[in-house]
Design an enzyme around this catalytic site. Structure first.
Site, PDB file in Angstrom:
ATOM      1  N   ILE A 398       5.864  -5.889  -2.522  1.00  0.00           N
ATOM      2  CA  ILE A 398       7.220  -5.873  -1.816  1.00  0.00           C
ATOM      3  C   ILE A 398       7.452  -7.095  -0.880  1.00  0.00           C
ATOM      4  CG2 ILE A 398       8.775  -4.403  -0.830  1.00  0.00           C
ATOM      5  CD1 ILE A 398       7.431  -2.050  -1.981  1.00  0.00           C
ATOM      6  N   TYR A 537      -1.376   9.896   4.351  1.00  0.00           N
ATOM      7  CA  TYR A 537      -0.303   8.833   3.914  1.00  0.00           C
ATOM      8  C   TYR A 537       0.849   9.306   4.408  1.00  0.00           C
ATOM      9  CZ  TYR A 537       2.713   5.662   1.653  1.00  0.00           C
ATOM     10  OH  TYR A 537       3.649   4.592   0.996  1.00  0.00           O
TER      11      TYR A 537
END
Length: 681
Positions: A398, A537
């Site tokens: 990204i 996470y």
């Protein structure tokens, strides 16, 4: 053995050079204009071979404008003369086609003859078949075929020059429509099917992928990846006893245009086209007795090529980037017979891969590197032009695509990641496209290194206008397999939370002095949906969300704002180790980058997906039901092999018994993945 190559910096030429460097010996002389000598020398350094030697000349000059002294010195030493310099563009005008394709070939032939070259290799095209209806084999050439465009005409005439006037041995190669590299997707320009890509992108962004669209039978086309063309040319050029032959570098099986479009639709995630009235109807029964030129497809093609139709198409589809001329030549009335080429390539291992096997690579490369929509968006240009955008994790995924898009809009991406080499490569790409970029290598898991980075950024940049906290670490492991791995939580928190806020806090004095600045945090849909096995996470991303929400109220008075992007599952290197994701519906890095651009330009407080919002709502109004559904997912999806590898053998065996790999289980997994698209399971 020695080579001379024209068009070495062109698309096919660069890949042919790679083949000659890797598999052949001897000097490789490449033609270049005097004004392009610097660029050529840079490419020679990139090739990393002293065998590549630039020769100053010009395609438009007799004998290619090569110095007579050089010709005298190399007469009789050139074994293979490859002529690739030409126009490969159906939309080019008569004058350009004549100058490049016909006169350029004439001048190349003259030089090859002066050099007494061993063989002249002409890269022609299947366009020489023009509008020939039926099977066109490699022995055919002058069949009285209509030549419907300047491109077709000049490709035919340049090949005829070689056949009729060459005084050295020759071979001809006729590629079909050449697309990007089948493995990397690399392509250098918009041509052929790429003209359709902006339209497919609009369909993807505005319609659900499951919606069937009505299409029509547009005949057959023929695509080949550039790596196949280059490898086949290298092999065929060095076969003994094949002078005076033509070789079709084509897909041996015609490819229906609708199938080609649907392959790219599948790669893009766009809806696909069904053809209720196909050729089974238009070529069978009574219509099968109608001459090919009078069948519906031929008549439609003839109409599309008329002046009024071209004008209408230019004012409609042309505004979407699809030239009318390209649309008029989408399909081939000829079927290209490649049996001679296939026989010559037997035993080489070379064959044309099916389009479906590499369509995603072509689409991904276009979306990340050739799609110029951001640069044409006035709102994006107004927001980003000459602004400095700090992007972490900019070496791949990204972050790298965000950097390319920011540069396209006129901004200056400030590239931050551990690997300096990859950052420099991204910077070089941006600069080659006329943009600017800055490189600041930093290990973002090292808090002291981040402090030094902040000092550098504030000292060396005129401003810090945006920060994109993109660098991150993802761990997929259930709690029961994490009992002896508390360091997983520490490492994830260190990069995803502490590293991100350390960077923002280090830059905050600069932002206050500027009284402006916008921070974009790449968070996760998991913060809203709480998927099992992602406790480390999701917790780290949730912490960053919470910190940003609190700090926003403290700094908004100084023009400093935040956007939290709750990103769905993205096809990036970070998820690659989890093989179960190979079959999951994901968005591409370019789609994710478009979301980040929206965050930079519009500066909303957060960006969510519909599913993420629904998940958040479910946890608010029906938490027990939500956790029951998540527990079902926990039972359906197994722990990864890597996660199981860190537990004692007895626990691993027990875990394997709990979640046996069956077709039924895989069906459940895919059903849940499709139902909850974008969630990390």
């Amino acid at each position: 053995m020695a080579y001379f190559v024209t068009g070495a910096t062109g698309f096919i030429g660069r890949f042919l050079l790679d083949e000659l460097i890797d598999h052949r010996e001897g000097p490789i002389h490449v033609l270049c204009r005097a004004s392009s000598l610097g660029r050529m020398e840079a490419l020679v350094r990139q090739w990393g071979s002293e065998r590549v030697q630039p020769v100053v000349g010009d395609l438009g000059q007799p004998g290619l404008g090569v110095d007579e002294t050089w010709v005298s010195e190399h007469r009789g030493t050139i074994d293979h003369f490859f002529h690739l310099a030409a126009i490969y563009d159906i939309t080019a005008d008569d004058a350009t086609n004549d100058a490049m394709n016909i006169e350029g070939t004439r001048h190349a032939l003259a030089l090859a003859e002066a050099l007494e070259a061993g063989c002249f290799h002409q890269v022609s095209s299947v366009a020489t078949a023009g509008d020939y209806h039926g099977r066109f084999d490699e022995t055919m050439f002058e069949e009285g075929q209509p030549l419907p465009s300047p491109y077709h005409r000049t490709k035919y005439e340049s090949e005829k020059l070689v056949r009729d006037e060459a005084r050295v041995p020759w071979r001809v190669y006729r590629p079909a429509i050449v697309v990007g590299h089948s493995e990397t997707g690399a392509m250098d320009k918009i041509d052929g099917p790429y003209y359709l890509f902006p339209l497919l992108k609009r369909l993807r962004d505005n319609l659900p992928a499951w919606l069937p669209l009505v299409g029509v039978d547009l005949g057959d086309t023929n695509l080949v990846p550039v790596d196949y063309v280059a490898k086949a040319m290298d092999h065929l050029a060095h076969l003994p006893g094949r002078d005076g032959e033509a070789f079709h570098l084509v897909n041996p099986e015609p490819q229906p245009v609708v199938d080609m479009i649907n392959a790219f639709c599948a790669a893009a995630g766009a809806p696909r086209f069904a053809t209720p009235v196909g050729r089974g109807i238009t070529t069978a029964g009574p219509l099968g007795l109608v001459p090919a030129r009078l069948r519906p497809l031929s008549l439609m093609t003839a109409v599309v090529r008329t002046g009024p139709a071209q004008l209408l198409l230019d004012q409609t589809l042309g505004r979407l980037g699809l030239p009318a001329e390209a649309l008029a030549h989408t399909s081939f009335p000829s079927v290209f017979d490649a049996r001679i080429t296939e026989k010559a390539l037997a035993g080489s291992g070379l064959s044309v891969p099916p389009l479906e096997s590499y369509a995603r690579n072509l689409w991904g490369y276009w979306e990340e590197n050739l799609d110029d929509a951001t640069g044409r968006d006035p709102k994006a240009v107004a927001a980003l032009k000459d602004k400095y955008v700090v992007i972490t994790g900019a070496s791949s995924g990204i972050g790298q695509v965000v950097a390319l898009k920011v540069a396209q809009a006129g901004g200056v991406p400030v590239l931050v990641a551990r690997g300096k080499e990859k950052l420099e490569a991204t910077k070089a790409t941006i600069e080659q496209r006329g943009g600017r970029a800055e490189v600041f290598p930093c290990d973002l898991s090292d808090l002291e290194a981040i402090d030094r980075l902040c000092e550098q950024l504030t000292a060396e940049l005129p401003s810090v206008d945006y920060v994109v906290n993109n660098a991150g670490r993802s761990i997929r492991r259930s709690l029961k397999l994490s009992q002896d791995r508390f360091h997983d939580f520490e490492r994830t928190m260190q990069l995803n939370y502490f590293g991100a806020i350390r960077l923002v806090m280090g830059l905050m004095p600069q932002l206050h002095d500027q009284r402006s600045g916008h921070i974009v945090n790449i968070s996760s849909i998991g913060v809203q949906t709480n998927p099992p096995r992602f406790s480390a996470y999701v917790a780290s991303k949730a912490a960053l969300d919470a910190w940003s929400n609190v700090v926003s109220s403290e700094v908004v008075g100084h023009g400093i704002t935040f956007t939290n992007v709750h990103m769905p599952l993205v096809r990036t290197p970070m998820i690659a180790p989890t093989k179960i994701y190979d079959k999951f519906p994901t968005i591409s890095p370019a789609q994710a980058a478009d979301v980040v651009l929206k965050a930079l330009v519009d500066k909303p407080h957060e960006i969510n997906t519909a599913l993420g919002t629904a998940g958040e709502l479910a946890h608010t109004i029906a938490p027990r039901t939500a956790f029951r559904v998540l527990n079902l997912a926990y039972q359906v999806f197994p722990d990864s092999a890597a996660a199981k590898g860190h537990q004692p053998a007895s626990q691993a065996a027990a875990a394997a018994e709990e979640a046996p790999a069956t077709d039924h289980r895989e069906t459940e997994q895919m059903l849940m993945a499709q139902l909850f698209r974008g969630v990390h399971w």
